[in-house]
Write a protein that holds these residues in place. Structure first.
Motif: not given
Length: 248
Positions: A57-69
């Motif tokens: 999940i990529l959300s504007e309101e949550s911290a992003d991380g490299p795992a989604r890539l």
């Protein structure tokens, strides 16, 4: 539910939450916008974790991380697109829930709760006819220079509106004929609207006509074109001419 149905159900549920929060009248202005962002994000994240636990999940309101890539399936969401409009008690705000598979739009839904709308790739509306004169929709607070240029060149009427989701919904419903944006958005601003619009038969691309791709390390989308397919070639050509003139 399949992915598109799930996106529509979650977007509608988050929209109902946001409407109820605003209607309760306990919060206003920035406090209402902040609380709406938080609560809608919590709801969407919880629903996706329960129903699609193996997806990223990529959300504007949550911290992003490299795992989604490295994930093939990534939900890209904006729990409240148009926070300014929501806080001001306008109706041009939306909820975006979209899915990219291998970077390509796959399923998505846009709820425009104050209009009672949920537009999704599960059951898109029919492609509307082209309007005459052409109606070009642009930002209410930061109108794109390319939109003004295209309107001038084509004798079109400019319409100003808030949320990107609300703008794309207007094109899907035949209330506008084209949405031109420059000056950057983020992936969560347009994945869900683009996915729904593509399912409805609309043209969606970068301003130069190249396809949109998602789940990138840099989540910025530099520009966007959503329009009736019959208008796409002319608008891409106008965008190129605008660039040649040295405009940003």
């Amino acid at each position: 539910m399949d992915d598109a149905e799930l996106a529509a159900a979650i977007a509608e549920e988050a929209g109902c939450l946001l409407t109820a929060l605003a209607d309760a009248g306990r919060l206003t202005g920035k406090a209402l916008g902040d609380e709406g962002d938080r609560r809608a994000n919590d709801l969407i994240m919880a629903r996706l974790a329960a129903d699609r636990p193996h997806d990223a999940i990529l959300s504007e309101e949550s911290a992003d991380g490299p795992a989604r890539l490295s994930a093939r399936r990534v939900w890209i969401v904006d729990p409240l697109d148009g926070t300014r409009e929501y806080a001001a008690a306008r109706d041009d705000w939306a909820v975006h829930v979209g899915l990219a598979v291998d970077g390509v739009p796959s399923a998505g839904a846009v709820a425009v709760p104050r209009r009672g709308l949920v537009l999704s790739s599960a059951a898109p509306p029919p492609l509307p006819p082209e309007g005459e004169p052409l109606r070009i929709i642009t930002s209410r607070t930061r109108p794109a220079p390319i939109a003004a240029y295209a309107a001038e060149q084509l004798g079109a009427r400019l319409i100003r509106m808030g949320s990107a989701g609300a703008k794309v919904a207007a094109v899907m419903l035949g209330e506008a004929d084209a949405y031109l944006h420059s000056g950057e958005q983020s992936e969560w601003d347009n994945l869900a609207p683009v996915t729904a619009a593509l399912a409805a038969g609309l043209h969606c691309s970068r301003l130069d006509g190249t396809p949109l791709r998602y789940n990138r390390a840099n989540v910025i989308v530099p520009d966007l074109l959503v329009c009736h397919p019959g208008r796409a070639a002319a608008l891409v050509s106008l965008a190129a001419a605008f660039e040649v003139r040295g405009n940003p």
